[in-house]
Design a protein around this motif. Structure first.
Motif, PDB file in Angstrom:
ATOM      1  N   SER A  25      14.520   0.187   4.326  1.00 60.32           N
ATOM      2  CA  SER A  25      15.218  -0.386   5.483  1.00 60.32           C
ATOM      3  C   SER A  25      14.855   0.364   6.758  1.00 60.32           C
ATOM      4  O   SER A  25      14.565  -0.244   7.796  1.00 60.32           O
ATOM      5  CB  SER A  25      16.728  -0.331   5.243  1.00 60.32           C
ATOM      6  N   ASP A  26      14.840   1.692   6.683  1.00 64.11           N
ATOM      7  CA  ASP A  26      14.522   2.500   7.867  1.00 64.11           C
ATOM      8  C   ASP A  26      13.087   2.270   8.340  1.00 64.11           C
ATOM      9  O   ASP A  26      12.782   2.419   9.526  1.00 64.11           O
ATOM     10  CB  ASP A  26      14.734   3.983   7.572  1.00 64.11           C
ATOM     11  N   CYS A  27      12.212   1.929   7.396  1.00 62.59           N
ATOM     12  CA  CYS A  27      10.808   1.667   7.733  1.00 62.59           C
ATOM     13  C   CYS A  27      10.559   0.203   8.081  1.00 62.59           C
ATOM     14  O   CYS A  27       9.418  -0.179   8.368  1.00 62.59           O
ATOM     15  CB  CYS A  27       9.902   2.068   6.568  1.00 62.59           C
ATOM     16  N   GLY A  28      11.616  -0.610   8.038  1.00 69.03           N
ATOM     17  CA  GLY A  28      11.454  -2.035   8.317  1.00 69.03           C
ATOM     18  C   GLY A  28      10.718  -2.763   7.210  1.00 69.03           C
ATOM     19  O   GLY A  28      10.036  -3.771   7.453  1.00 69.03           O
ATOM     20  N   LEU A  29      10.880  -2.280   5.988  1.00 69.46           N
ATOM     21  CA  LEU A  29      10.147  -2.854   4.858  1.00 69.46           C
ATOM     22  C   LEU A  29      11.078  -3.398   3.776  1.00 69.46           C
ATOM     23  O   LEU A  29      10.709  -3.487   2.609  1.00 69.46           O
ATOM     24  CB  LEU A  29       9.221  -1.798   4.246  1.00 69.46           C
ATOM     25  N   SER A  30      12.278  -3.784   4.162  1.00 67.22           N
ATOM     26  CA  SER A  30      13.245  -4.277   3.175  1.00 67.22           C
ATOM     27  C   SER A  30      12.735  -5.491   2.423  1.00 67.22           C
ATOM     28  O   SER A  30      13.079  -5.711   1.253  1.00 67.22           O
ATOM     29  CB  SER A  30      14.575  -4.607   3.859  1.00 67.22           C
ATOM     30  N   ASP A  31      11.902  -6.289   3.070  1.00 65.57           N
ATOM     31  CA  ASP A  31      11.368  -7.482   2.407  1.00 65.57           C
ATOM     32  C   ASP A  31      10.347  -7.138   1.329  1.00 65.57           C
ATOM     33  O   ASP A  31       9.913  -8.010   0.575  1.00 65.57           O
ATOM     34  CB  ASP A  31      10.728  -8.421   3.433  1.00 65.57           C
ATOM     35  N   LYS A  32       9.958  -5.862   1.244  1.00 69.74           N
ATOM     36  CA  LYS A  32       8.983  -5.422   0.240  1.00 69.74           C
ATOM     37  C   LYS A  32       9.665  -4.807  -0.986  1.00 69.74           C
ATOM     38  O   LYS A  32       8.983  -4.243  -1.854  1.00 69.74           O
ATOM     39  CB  LYS A  32       8.027  -4.389   0.851  1.00 69.74           C
ATOM     40  N   GLU A  33      10.980  -4.900  -1.085  1.00 69.04           N
ATOM     41  CA  GLU A  33      11.710  -4.200  -2.143  1.00 69.04           C
ATOM     42  C   GLU A  33      11.256  -4.621  -3.544  1.00 69.04           C
ATOM     43  O   GLU A  33      11.044  -3.768  -4.415  1.00 69.04           O
ATOM     44  CB  GLU A  33      13.211  -4.436  -2.000  1.00 69.04           C
ATOM     45  N   SER A  34      11.100  -5.913  -3.785  1.00 68.20           N
ATOM     46  CA  SER A  34      10.686  -6.363  -5.117  1.00 68.20           C
ATOM     47  C   SER A  34       9.284  -5.878  -5.441  1.00 68.20           C
ATOM     48  O   SER A  34       8.991  -5.481  -6.578  1.00 68.20           O
ATOM     49  CB  SER A  34      10.759  -7.894  -5.212  1.00 68.20           C
ATOM     50  N   GLU A  35       8.406  -5.891  -4.449  1.00 62.10           N
ATOM     51  CA  GLU A  35       7.031  -5.411  -4.636  1.00 62.10           C
ATOM     52  C   GLU A  35       7.027  -3.924  -4.970  1.00 62.10           C
ATOM     53  O   GLU A  35       6.319  -3.473  -5.875  1.00 62.10           O
ATOM     54  CB  GLU A  35       6.241  -5.665  -3.367  1.00 62.10           C
ATOM     55  N   VAL A  36       7.831  -3.167  -4.235  1.00 65.14           N
ATOM     56  CA  VAL A  36       7.928  -1.725  -4.463  1.00 65.14           C
ATOM     57  C   VAL A  36       8.477  -1.436  -5.854  1.00 65.14           C
ATOM     58  O   VAL A  36       8.015  -0.511  -6.541  1.00 65.14           O
ATOM     59  CB  VAL A  36       8.812  -1.077  -3.376  1.00 65.14           C
ATOM     60  N   LYS A  37       9.458  -2.213  -6.305  1.00 64.92           N
ATOM     61  CA  LYS A  37      10.021  -2.014  -7.642  1.00 64.92           C
ATOM     62  C   LYS A  37       8.952  -2.198  -8.717  1.00 64.92           C
ATOM     63  O   LYS A  37       8.852  -1.419  -9.660  1.00 64.92           O
ATOM     64  CB  LYS A  37      11.168  -3.000  -7.886  1.00 64.92           C
ATOM     65  N   GLU A  38       8.149  -3.244  -8.581  1.00 64.40           N
ATOM     66  CA  GLU A  38       7.115  -3.524  -9.573  1.00 64.40           C
ATOM     67  C   GLU A  38       6.075  -2.411  -9.640  1.00 64.40           C
ATOM     68  O   GLU A  38       5.561  -2.084 -10.701  1.00 64.40           O
ATOM     69  CB  GLU A  38       6.433  -4.856  -9.265  1.00 64.40           C
ATOM     70  N   TRP A  39       5.796  -1.817  -8.488  1.00 68.00           N
ATOM     71  CA  TRP A  39       4.705  -0.842  -8.429  1.00 68.00           C
ATOM     72  C   TRP A  39       5.145   0.597  -8.643  1.00 68.00           C
ATOM     73  O   TRP A  39       4.418   1.377  -9.245  1.00 68.00           O
ATOM     74  CB  TRP A  39       3.974  -0.969  -7.072  1.00 68.00           C
ATOM     75  N   TYR A  40       6.334   0.965  -8.149  1.00 70.71           N
ATOM     76  CA  TYR A  40       6.676   2.389  -8.122  1.00 70.71           C
ATOM     77  C   TYR A  40       8.024   2.739  -8.743  1.00 70.71           C
ATOM     78  O   TYR A  40       8.385   3.905  -8.817  1.00 70.71           O
ATOM     79  CB  TYR A  40       6.638   2.898  -6.672  1.00 70.71           C
ATOM     80  N   ASP A  41       8.762   1.729  -9.205  1.00 71.94           N
ATOM     81  CA  ASP A  41      10.041   1.973  -9.877  1.00 71.94           C
ATOM     82  C   ASP A  41       9.778   2.170 -11.365  1.00 71.94           C
ATOM     83  O   ASP A  41       8.651   2.370 -11.800  1.00 71.94           O
ATOM     84  CB  ASP A  41      10.978   0.787  -9.640  1.00 71.94           C
ATOM     85  N   GLY A  42      10.824   2.103 -12.149  1.00 74.08           N
ATOM     86  CA  GLY A  42      10.660   2.067 -13.593  1.00 74.08           C
ATOM     87  C   GLY A  42      11.008   3.341 -14.310  1.00 74.08           C
ATOM     88  O   GLY A  42      11.244   3.337 -15.513  1.00 74.08           O
ATOM     89  N   TYR A  43      11.035   4.484 -13.603  1.00 74.83           N
ATOM     90  CA  TYR A  43      11.396   5.730 -14.270  1.00 74.83           C
ATOM     91  C   TYR A  43      12.902   5.760 -14.489  1.00 74.83           C
ATOM     92  O   TYR A  43      13.685   5.366 -13.621  1.00 74.83           O
ATOM     93  CB  TYR A  43      10.962   6.936 -13.442  1.00 74.83           C
ATOM     94  N   ARG A  44      13.290   6.245 -15.643  1.00 73.05           N
ATOM     95  CA  ARG A  44      14.706   6.336 -15.950  1.00 73.05           C
ATOM     96  C   ARG A  44      15.060   7.787 -16.245  1.00 73.05           C
ATOM     97  O   ARG A  44      14.616   8.346 -17.242  1.00 73.05           O
ATOM     98  CB  ARG A  44      15.049   5.454 -17.147  1.00 73.05           C
ATOM     99  N   PHE A  45      15.823   8.388 -15.356  1.00 76.98           N
ATOM    100  CA  PHE A  45      16.321   9.744 -15.546  1.00 76.98           C
ATOM    101  C   PHE A  45      17.821   9.639 -15.774  1.00 76.98           C
ATOM    102  O   PHE A  45      18.576   9.356 -14.840  1.00 76.98           O
ATOM    103  CB  PHE A  45      16.048  10.622 -14.325  1.00 76.98           C
ATOM    104  N   GLY A  46      18.267   9.844 -17.001  1.00 76.87           N
ATOM    105  CA  GLY A  46      19.668   9.638 -17.319  1.00 76.87           C
ATOM    106  C   GLY A  46      20.016   8.182 -17.115  1.00 76.87           C
ATOM    107  O   GLY A  46      19.348   7.285 -17.634  1.00 76.87           O
TER     108      GLY A  46
END
Length: 607
Positions: free
Chosen positions: A296-317
């Motif tokens: 949001s601060d970077c003005g990239l909120s519309d990229k959230e789903s894209e970011v999830k696919e590429w850089y999310d996925g780690y589960r810590f606890g």
């Protein structure tokens, strides 16, 4: 998008980020738990590379470190953590008592072993001496103190002089032996002097403690055991069972736990915090909430789903964690361009070569069962493993147990816990995201090349067998190789086998000086592969068919493939050129097996 957000890609200096107006994801809320808890004397944090360990260690140092010239002056920390307008958690009123007790109150000895490496033991020790020299240089003022004994000052000077003058003269056995002694004692020697000077207990921070051990294993002449003794000696003299009165707390970070030959065997009250261990599951990496705010601060909120696919996925606890290195790099790049597509950032970072080394050895182990499990993992399916946290680095060179390897994959960031279930014993794991999937592919893709000597020798043998029309031996060898093969290309149809054979025969034919052609126009169509050797006057025309995973199906597929070579006259150009040996070879595939049907030497049949 907001181009005004200042993102420090790879930034690891807390003060530089804060004073420079850089974007900072606040982790200061963890300071109180970490620095006040009496029950835990020493902490070991285990996280993958590039998950913010160094920045957090630097932040802890900045918060705690005493003003050596003017003890009691906390203006540096006040400006950095409280009066910076950022509303950091630690600046809150409920942290006031904590700040008064901890902030700017402790001498800090902070070192990082990240750059300690080399192809020889001597070069690694030289790297350690450089770290010691840099550390001692920060405390040169102790030599002028009336509180220090002449003996201590002499010892300090001898260590500093040796580290600065003889770090590159370790080929001399006497110098090397002295260097080893210094490496094992430098920290305790310095700590005792600092404690005498200020009468305050000392916070010891060691970042990336295990990097030298990793580098020692993959060196051309491995020196793991020798270096382990040094790292263990540092641990013993710093965190021993009956600690010296000067130690307040020890905080250590690394990528892997090491057990059987543990660095921390004799350490006092050493607690390891892995990815699932509370209360620090959100201390490293970015949580979903932190990531959403960053975008949001970077003005990239519309990229959230894209970011999830590429850089999310780690589960810590119970938390979903994003890789901070990749996310900051992505946001920086995306705010600089009007159109931007995600890419890999983590793949080129350090610390992953040990995974490559084991993966190559695991292929060499010829365990088809493990290859099948690895195949499921590569296809981004969930697999179950027995969690085996404890290992030693040299085991990676000795056909390590599959479950230990997958635990290694967890620690190094190639795998994460699946959301379904996990326990202390059996856990379900998967590839976290698109970036890691591509990274995994690139790491393993190299193993089906001449860099893997076992695999390369098999490909050379296969080319010889096909060019000599030795179909039974070729059939057996292909089936063996299929059982060792991890699909990183196409799967599920004929393209899987086509990609496999193109990779295998393409490597070896080039090495042998044999012409290799894939789907070249010939006769009335395009045969899958043609191998041509003018030196032996031989051509092998090869066609593939996929059948079901049953013997009769494979036999029929091979017959159909051989028949197609005749019907579409794939061999006619080579017969016209008067090659003495023109072999028509049909290969029927199914599962991890094949059947070969050869029509023999068509050149002799046409005479």
């Amino acid at each position: 998008m907001n181009k005004d957000v200042l993102l420090y890609t790879g930034g690891e200096d807390f003060a530089e980020i804060i004073n420079g107006g850089g974007y900072y994801v606040d982790k200061t809320a963890y300071l109180k738990e970490l620095l006040i808890t009496d029950a835990i004397k020493n902490s070991l944090f285990i996280r993958p590379r590039r998950f913010g360990k160094t920045l957090n260690m630097n932040m802890i140092k900045a918060f705690c470190e005493l003003n050596y010239q003017n003890p009691g002056d906390k203006s540096y920390q006040q400006k950095l953590f409280v009066d910076n307008g950022r509303n950091l958690a630690v600046a809150g009123d409920d942290y006031k008592e904590f700040r008064e007790k901890i902030m700017g109150e402790f001498p800090v000895i902070s070192i990082s072993f990240r750059g300690v490496e080399g192809n020889t033991f001597q070069s690694a020790v030289s790297g350690l001496l450089g770290i010691i020299a840099e550390l001692y240089e920060r405390f040169l003022f102790l030599r002028e103190s009336v509180k220090q004994s002449e003996e201590r000052i002499k010892q300090f000077n001898e260590i500093y002089s040796f580290c600065t003058n003889k770090y590159n003269k370790l080929s001399d056995p006497d110098n090397l032996n002295e260097a080893i002694v210094i490496c094992g004692s430098f920290l305790a020697t310095l700590a005792e002097m600092i404690y005498r000077e200020y009468g305050r207990k000392i916070l010891v921070i060691i970042d990336e403690y295990d990097v030298p051990l990793q580098k020692a294993v993959i060196a051309k002449e491995p020196y793991y055991d020798d270096l382990l003794e040094i790292i263990r000696k540092i641990s013993v003299t710093t965190f021993k069972q009956n600690p010296d009165p000067w130690l307040y707390k020890g905080i250590v970070s690394g990528c892997l736990r090491i057990a059987h030959q543990s660095v921390f065997t004799d350490a006092n009250n050493f607690t390891s915090f892995g990815m699932n261990d509370e209360p620090y599951t959100g201390f490293f990496g970015f949580t979903e909430e932190e990531t959403r705010k960053l975008l949001s601060d970077c003005g990239l909120s519309d990229k959230e789903s894209e970011v999830k696919e590429w850089y999310d996925g780690y589960r810590f606890g119970d938390k979903h964690i994003f890789c901070p290195w990749s996310l900051i790099s992505y946001c920086y790049a995306a705010t600089q361009k009007d159109i931007y597509a995600p890419q890999q950032f983590w793949v080129n970072t350090s610390g992953n070569d040990i995974v490559s080394m084991f993966a190559k050895n695991s292929i060499d182990a010829h365990d088809s069962g493990n290859v099948d499990r690895l195949q499921q993992f590569a296809d981004r399916n969930i697999i179950e493993i027995s969690l085996k946290e404890f290992t030693t680095y040299p085991d990676i060179n000795n056909n390590m147990d599959f479950d230990i390897f997958m635990t290694l994959m967890l620690h190094t960031g190639y795998a994460t816990y699946a959301e379904e279930t996990y326990s202390c014993d059996k856990v379900k794991i998967r590839i976290p995201n698109n970036e890691v999937a591509l990274c995994f592919k690139s790491k393993f893709e190299n193993f089906y090349t001449k860099n893997n000597h076992h695999w390369f020798n098999q490909t050379l043998s296969l080319v010889d067998l096909l060019m000599e029309n030795k179909t039974e031996e070729a059939q057996a060898l292909i089936s063996t190789m299929l059982k060792e093969f991890l699909s990183i290309r196409n799967s599920g149809d004929e393209l899987y086998y086509h990609g496999f054979m193109v990779g295998v025969l393409g490597i070896a034919s080039a090495a042998k000086g044999i012409s290799f052609h894939e789907e070249i126009e010939s006769g009335d169509g395009f045969p899958d592969i043609v191998l041509k050797n003018d030196a032996t006057d031989t051509v092998a025309v090869i066609e593939f068919k996929k059948g079901k995973n049953e013997r009769l199906e494979r036999i029929q597929s091979a017959a159909d493939a051989a028949k197609q070579i005749l019907e579409k006259r794939y061999a006619e150009p080579y017969l016209a050129e008067k090659y003495k040996n023109v072999y028509a070879i049909g290969i029927g595939f199914g599962g991890k097996d094949c059947y070969i049907q050869s029509l023999g030497n068509l050149a002799k049949a046409s005479i």
